[in-house]
Every structure is written in structure tokens, then in C-alpha cells.
Motif scaffolding. Structure first.
Motif, PDB file in Angstrom:
ATOM      1  N   LYS A 141     -61.922   9.917  65.419  1.00  0.00           N
ATOM      2  CA  LYS A 141     -62.361   9.297  66.672  1.00  0.00           C
ATOM      3  C   LYS A 141     -62.409  10.315  67.807  1.00  0.00           C
ATOM      4  CE  LYS A 141     -60.650   4.652  65.571  1.00  0.00           C
ATOM      5  NZ  LYS A 141     -59.656   3.591  65.923  1.00  0.00           N
ATOM      6  N   ALA A 142     -61.455  11.212  67.837  1.00  0.00           N
ATOM      7  CA  ALA A 142     -61.456  12.240  68.885  1.00  0.00           C
ATOM      8  C   ALA A 142     -62.654  13.171  68.746  1.00  0.00           C
ATOM      9  CB  ALA A 142     -60.156  13.042  68.824  1.00  0.00           C
ATOM     10  N   ILE A 143     -63.030  13.483  67.516  1.00  0.00           N
ATOM     11  CA  ILE A 143     -64.198  14.350  67.297  1.00  0.00           C
ATOM     12  C   ILE A 143     -65.478  13.636  67.712  1.00  0.00           C
ATOM     13  CG2 ILE A 143     -65.588  15.452  65.490  1.00  0.00           C
ATOM     14  CD1 ILE A 143     -62.971  16.099  64.060  1.00  0.00           C
ATOM     15  N   ARG A 144     -65.587  12.343  67.382  1.00  0.00           N
ATOM     16  CA  ARG A 144     -66.772  11.601  67.810  1.00  0.00           C
ATOM     17  C   ARG A 144     -66.845  11.516  69.333  1.00  0.00           C
ATOM     18  NH1 ARG A 144     -65.493   8.197  63.264  1.00  0.00           N
ATOM     19  NH2 ARG A 144     -64.458   6.680  64.627  1.00  0.00           N
ATOM     20  N   ALA A 145     -65.688  11.380  69.981  1.00  0.00           N
ATOM     21  CA  ALA A 145     -65.682  11.301  71.442  1.00  0.00           C
ATOM     22  C   ALA A 145     -66.120  12.621  72.079  1.00  0.00           C
ATOM     23  CB  ALA A 145     -64.287  10.913  71.933  1.00  0.00           C
ATOM     24  N   LYS A 146     -65.843  13.731  71.424  1.00  0.00           N
ATOM     25  CA  LYS A 146     -66.240  15.027  71.958  1.00  0.00           C
ATOM     26  C   LYS A 146     -67.755  15.242  71.884  1.00  0.00           C
ATOM     27  CE  LYS A 146     -62.146  16.856  72.867  1.00  0.00           C
ATOM     28  NZ  LYS A 146     -61.754  17.340  74.217  1.00  0.00           N
ATOM     29  N   GLN A 147     -68.422  14.603  70.935  1.00  0.00           N
ATOM     30  CA  GLN A 147     -69.868  14.728  70.745  1.00  0.00           C
ATOM     31  C   GLN A 147     -70.282  16.186  70.521  1.00  0.00           C
ATOM     32  OE1 GLN A 147     -72.119  12.712  73.788  1.00  0.00           O
ATOM     33  NE2 GLN A 147     -71.034  10.786  73.533  1.00  0.00           N
ATOM     34  N   TRP A 148     -69.526  16.884  69.707  1.00  0.00           N
ATOM     35  CA  TRP A 148     -69.885  18.260  69.370  1.00  0.00           C
ATOM     36  C   TRP A 148     -71.147  18.258  68.514  1.00  0.00           C
ATOM     37  CZ3 TRP A 148     -64.173  19.086  67.716  1.00  0.00           C
ATOM     38  CH2 TRP A 148     -63.415  19.396  68.853  1.00  0.00           C
ATOM     39  N   PRO A 149     -72.149  19.057  68.832  1.00  0.00           N
ATOM     40  CA  PRO A 149     -73.406  19.036  68.065  1.00  0.00           C
ATOM     41  C   PRO A 149     -73.222  19.601  66.658  1.00  0.00           C
ATOM     42  CG  PRO A 149     -73.420  20.811  69.676  1.00  0.00           C
ATOM     43  CD  PRO A 149     -72.193  20.010  69.961  1.00  0.00           C
ATOM     44  N   GLY A 150     -73.760  18.870  65.694  1.00  0.00           N
ATOM     45  CA  GLY A 150     -73.753  19.343  64.314  1.00  0.00           C
ATOM     46  C   GLY A 150     -72.436  19.246  63.595  1.00  0.00           C
ATOM     47  N   VAL A 151     -71.428  18.576  64.175  1.00  0.00           N
ATOM     48  CA  VAL A 151     -70.109  18.468  63.548  1.00  0.00           C
ATOM     49  C   VAL A 151     -70.003  17.131  62.830  1.00  0.00           C
ATOM     50  CG1 VAL A 151     -67.623  18.420  63.947  1.00  0.00           C
ATOM     51  CG2 VAL A 151     -69.069  19.956  65.287  1.00  0.00           C
ATOM     52  N   THR A 203     -50.210  12.293  75.252  1.00  0.00           N
ATOM     53  CA  THR A 203     -51.351  12.099  76.142  1.00  0.00           C
ATOM     54  C   THR A 203     -51.878  10.684  76.009  1.00  0.00           C
ATOM     55  OG1 THR A 203     -51.916  14.406  75.844  1.00  0.00           O
ATOM     56  CG2 THR A 203     -53.647  12.957  76.728  1.00  0.00           C
ATOM     57  N   PRO A 204     -52.020   9.936  77.106  1.00  0.00           N
ATOM     58  CA  PRO A 204     -52.478   8.550  76.997  1.00  0.00           C
ATOM     59  C   PRO A 204     -53.905   8.488  76.486  1.00  0.00           C
ATOM     60  CG  PRO A 204     -52.452   9.296  79.292  1.00  0.00           C
ATOM     61  CD  PRO A 204     -51.791  10.357  78.499  1.00  0.00           C
ATOM     62  N   GLN A 205     -54.172   7.486  75.663  1.00  0.00           N
ATOM     63  CA  GLN A 205     -55.491   7.281  75.085  1.00  0.00           C
ATOM     64  C   GLN A 205     -56.208   6.189  75.857  1.00  0.00           C
ATOM     65  OE1 GLN A 205     -56.746   9.116  72.694  1.00  0.00           O
ATOM     66  NE2 GLN A 205     -54.873  10.307  72.357  1.00  0.00           N
ATOM     67  N   LEU A 206     -57.444   6.452  76.214  1.00  0.00           N
ATOM     68  CA  LEU A 206     -58.242   5.457  76.916  1.00  0.00           C
ATOM     69  C   LEU A 206     -58.734   4.402  75.941  1.00  0.00           C
ATOM     70  CD1 LEU A 206     -60.328   7.841  79.208  1.00  0.00           C
ATOM     71  CD2 LEU A 206     -58.222   6.610  79.767  1.00  0.00           C
ATOM     72  N   ASP A 207     -58.954   3.199  76.465  1.00  0.00           N
ATOM     73  CA  ASP A 207     -59.417   2.107  75.635  1.00  0.00           C
ATOM     74  C   ASP A 207     -60.926   2.073  75.484  1.00  0.00           C
ATOM     75  OD1 ASP A 207     -56.826   1.266  75.320  1.00  0.00           O
ATOM     76  OD2 ASP A 207     -56.892  -0.061  77.081  1.00  0.00           O
ATOM     77  N   THR A 208     -61.614   3.028  76.084  1.00  0.00           N
ATOM     78  CA  THR A 208     -63.072   3.033  75.958  1.00  0.00           C
ATOM     79  C   THR A 208     -63.465   3.390  74.535  1.00  0.00           C
ATOM     80  OG1 THR A 208     -63.074   5.341  76.644  1.00  0.00           O
ATOM     81  CG2 THR A 208     -63.404   3.686  78.358  1.00  0.00           C
ATOM     82  N   PRO A 209     -64.384   2.650  73.941  1.00  0.00           N
ATOM     83  CA  PRO A 209     -64.772   2.919  72.564  1.00  0.00           C
ATOM     84  C   PRO A 209     -65.483   4.255  72.455  1.00  0.00           C
ATOM     85  CG  PRO A 209     -66.246   1.301  73.556  1.00  0.00           C
ATOM     86  CD  PRO A 209     -65.157   1.534  74.542  1.00  0.00           C
ATOM     87  N   SER A 210     -65.197   4.944  71.378  1.00  0.00           N
ATOM     88  CA  SER A 210     -65.853   6.224  71.157  1.00  0.00           C
ATOM     89  C   SER A 210     -67.269   5.994  70.650  1.00  0.00           C
ATOM     90  CB  SER A 210     -65.067   7.038  70.117  1.00  0.00           C
ATOM     91  OG  SER A 210     -64.953   6.303  68.916  1.00  0.00           O
ATOM     92  N   PRO A 211     -68.180   6.893  70.981  1.00  0.00           N
ATOM     93  CA  PRO A 211     -69.555   6.705  70.535  1.00  0.00           C
ATOM     94  C   PRO A 211     -69.660   6.773  69.032  1.00  0.00           C
ATOM     95  CG  PRO A 211     -69.228   8.899  71.486  1.00  0.00           C
ATOM     96  CD  PRO A 211     -67.995   8.117  71.756  1.00  0.00           C
ATOM     97  N   ALA A 212     -70.505   5.939  68.480  1.00  0.00           N
ATOM     98  CA  ALA A 212     -70.656   5.872  67.030  1.00  0.00           C
ATOM     99  C   ALA A 212     -71.506   7.027  66.531  1.00  0.00           C
ATOM    100  CB  ALA A 212     -71.325   4.541  66.638  1.00  0.00           C
ATOM    101  N   LEU A 213     -71.241   7.387  65.294  1.00  0.00           N
ATOM    102  CA  LEU A 213     -72.055   8.413  64.668  1.00  0.00           C
ATOM    103  C   LEU A 213     -73.448   7.873  64.360  1.00  0.00           C
ATOM    104  CD1 LEU A 213     -69.518   9.896  62.108  1.00  0.00           C
ATOM    105  CD2 LEU A 213     -70.311  10.985  64.196  1.00  0.00           C
ATOM    106  N   ARG A 214     -74.407   8.794  64.228  1.00  0.00           N
ATOM    107  CA  ARG A 214     -75.744   8.363  63.888  1.00  0.00           C
ATOM    108  C   ARG A 214     -75.750   7.742  62.495  1.00  0.00           C
ATOM    109  NH1 ARG A 214     -79.671  13.264  64.577  1.00  0.00           N
ATOM    110  NH2 ARG A 214     -78.055  14.191  63.287  1.00  0.00           N
TER     111      ARG A 214
END
Length: 391
Positions: A188-198, A16-27
Motif C-alpha cells: 500500500k505504501a508503494i502504491r501511495a508513492k506512485q513510483w513510475p514502473g514499479v 508514524t501515523p497512517q492517514l485514512d485516505t485510500p491509496s490509489p489503485a494499481l492499473r
């Protein structure tokens, strides 16, 4: 499970191709880090506040004018600043915070004894604030056992104290991968998903004992549920493994100590404020209000408060073990988290191996969470033996 590496003529399923958009940073700051920061900076400020009054107000900083050996009290703000500077490191935060709290208690006790030996002082609010902040720092400096960088969780996974949902793995013969790249990709994939509390953390487990070699695992956590993911070599081969489990709440000695001391301080404060007649009833009434509030946080719609309490050490363990109630929504989001992480890990294992020219026939031989509940079974019906014919 695998086919041999494909030749150029063979069709290779492209990852699956990966986008070059940066993933959101963790708090950058968790509730625990914020609490430790406030307590540490508060101790520094309280050290310069009035501690007692003789002919004039005396602070922890100026007490050496009355007692020459009181310069030892200066270790309190030094340790508090060290705690503030190292509060993002879990191991350093635990040890610096604990040592700072104990040093503050000893310092306040030393100040009380020396101040009474040279007169009859009137104690001010600075010493009381220092004691309370050091107590809070001691509580918040602990660590949640589920992210402890030791083998505690591994021991529980091997015992009956943990509910292990599944343990699966896959082997790639003759090909090696970069462990760090695989872990970074999953994070990085988990940060991109923005799952709450993970949240994710790197854990080192020993292979056999304290002196044996350590393996690095990637742990994915949401509340009491976790995935321990391992990617490592096995001779000339390479394997991926996933453990999926729920760890029960652990109330350790630090939590019990904080609870008992907190109740004692609240009880004596009630008596000192309202007297021996009205103090105990007020104390019981306040305990009832606090217990009712903790029992009904989710019913009141305070989901952010629930999330903050769950992330705090000591307080979070007590809240989850004695007050927090499970709801349909919590059960639903729990199943969604477990299924989502399983699918995400499977996807990235397939992409990693596909880049090496390996096609999965079946990525993970998994046991579904509800497999036993919905498993089909064959029931054998007993046939009645025919009755003998009567003549």
C-alpha cells in the motif's frame, strides 16, 4: 540491535501515523494483459470469418458441413475464451495462451489439408488472420523471467549471473508479527508513492529443494532491478531480510522461436508482395528501419513506448538486450528507486517493531550501493632509508 520491550515508564517512539485516505489503485490492465486480450478475442472473431471459398465462403465454424470431423476446430474459440477469462493470472495466462496458439496452428493446418483434399479452394483472409493472431498470442503469453513464480531468480542471486548490491537483515527476539499484514502495508505504501514502473508480486521460494517447505517473499520490481523482502519466523524469534539485486536479461527459447518465425514470415511476405527481385532488398531495408527505431526510442522522447516494450514478454527481453541504451536519466532514476525502497522498507520495519514495544538501535546493517567506490582507505607510504654518512 534491539533493546528489550519497553515498560510503561519508558518512552516509546510512536510510529508514524497512517492517514485514512485510500491509496490509489494499481492499473487493472498491463500492456501484456491488453495484448493477450486482443489476441484471444481476435481469434474468436477470426474463427467465424471466411477461411476459404468453394462454392461459397467457408469459415472455421461452418467447415463441418464439408468435413464431418471438422467440429474439432471448435476447440479454438473455446480455448481462446478460456484464455481471455484467465488472462490476469500469470500461470493460467501462460498455459492457456500457449495451448490456444498451438491448437490454432494445428487447426489451420488441418483445415488446409482437408480443404485441398476435397477440391481446389481459394483461401481467404480468415485463416491467415488466425495464424497471425495465434503467433502473437504465443509471444505475449510468455512471462517475464523476473516475475516468474519459480526459483529461477533465486538461483541467479546465488550465482555470478546477478549483480547483488546488498543483503541485510534484522532479528526480533521472542516476538512474532503477521507476515501478510507487513507485506500488505509495504504494498500500500508503494502504491501511495506512485513510483513510475514499479510493481510488486508475491514469490514462493523453497528452503532447500523441490520437496522442502516454501517461504513467501515480497518482490518489488522496476525494470531489471528488484528487492526480495522476507518476513518469517526463526524458532521463537522473528526476522526481516532484504536482498537488493539486478537480474540480467534472459532471452529464452520462446523468444528465439518467435524472432525466427517472425523474420521468416516477414521475408516471405516481402517476396510474395514485391517479387524475388525487390523483395529481399525491401526486407533488409525494413529491418534497418525497425532496428534504427528501436535504438532511438528514448532519443525520440517515446518514454511510454519504451515502458510498454519493457513490460512485454519476449519482445521486451529482445529490446532490452540488443537495442535499449542506458542514459544518465536511467542511471539516476535507478539509484533513486534503490534508495527509496530501502528507506521505505526500513521505515515500515521500524513502525512494525515499535508497535510491539521494541526500539531499534540500528535497523539494518546495510552495505551502501556505492560503498566500495567512496570507501576511505589508508595508504602507507614507504620511507626512503637514510643514506650512510660519508666521512
Amino acid at each position: 540491535m534491539f533493546q528489550k520491550p519497553l515498560t510503561e515508564e519508558a518512552e516509546v517512539s510512536a510510529p508514524t501515523p497512517q492517514l485514512d485516505t485510500p491509496s490509489p489503485a494499481l492499473r487493472p490492465h498491463s500492456p501484456q494483459n491488453i495484448a493477450v486480450t486482443l489476441c484471444a478475442l481476435g481469434l474468436v472473431a477470426a474463427f467465424f470469418a471466411p477461411w476459404a471459398r468453394h462454392s461459397q465462403f467457408v469459415s472455421g465454424f461452418t467447415f463441418y458441413h464439408l468435413v464431418p470431423g471438422a467440429r474439432l476446430l471448435w476447440i479454438i474459440p473455446v480455448l481462446a475464451l478460456a484464455t481471455f477469462l484467465r488472462h490476469r493470472s500469470p500461470v493460467a495466462r501462460k498455459w492457456f495462451g500457449t495451448v490456444t496458439a498451438i491448437a490454432a496452428w494445428i487447426g489451420v493446418g488441418y483445415f488446409t489439408v482437408k480443404a485441398q483434399s476435397i477440391g481446389n479452394p481459394r483461401f481467404a483472409w480468415g485463416a491467415t488472420l488466425t495464424s497471425l493472431l495465434s503467433f502473437a498470442l504465443f509471444a505475449f503469453s510468455g512471462e517475464r523471467r523476473i516475475i516468474a513464480p519459480i526459483d529461477l531468480v533465486a538461483r541467479k542471486l546465488s550465482s555470478r549471473k546477478a549483480n547483488v548490491y546488498s543483503h541485510s537483515g534484522a532479528l526480533t527476539p521472542g516476538i512474532h508479527f503477521s507476515v501478510q499484514e507487513f507485506y500488505d502495508t509495504v504494498e500500500k505504501a508503494i502504491r501511495a508513492k506512485q513510483w513510475p514502473g514499479v510493481e510488486t508480486v508475491r514469490i514462493h521460494y523453497t528452503e532447500a529443494g523441490v520437496l522442502s517447505h516454501k517461504r513467501e517473499y515480497l518482490r518489488i520490481i522496476r525494470q531489471r532491478h528488484l528487492f526480495d523482502i522476507c518476513a518469517a519466523t526463526f524458532g521463537k524469534d522473528y526476522f526481516f531480510s532484504v536482498r537488493e539485486a539486478e537480474i540480467p536479461t534472459v532471452i529464452d527459447l520462446r523468444a528465439l522461436f518467435v524472432l525466427m518465425v517472425g523474420l521468416a514470415v516477414l521475408f516471405f511476405t516481402s517476396i510474395k508482395t514485391l517479387g524475388i527481385l525487390f523483395g529481399p532488398p525491401a526486407f533488409l531495408f525494413l529491418l534497418a528501419v525497425i532496428a534504427w527505431f528501436l535504438f532511438n526510442i528514448l532519443k525520440l522522447g517515446l518514454t511510454k513506448m519504451d515502458s510498454i516494450l519493457m513490460q512485454l514478454p519476449v519482445i521486451g527481453a529482445i529490446y532490452e538486450a540488443w537495442f535499449r541504451r542506458d542514459t544518465y536519466f536511467q542511471q539516476d532514476t535507478r539509484l533513486v528507486f534503490l534508495q527509496s525502497v530501502t528507506d521505505l522498507v526500513k521505515q515500515h520495519v521500524e513502525e512494525t517493531t515499535s508497535a510491539k514495544g521494541i526500539r531499534f538501535l540500528n535497523c539494518f546493517e546495510r552495505q551502501p550501493i556505492l560503498d566500495e567506490l567512496y570507501k576511505r582507505s589508508r595508504i602507507k607510504l614507504e620511507q626512503e632509508s637514510p643514506k650512510p654518512a660519508t666521512s
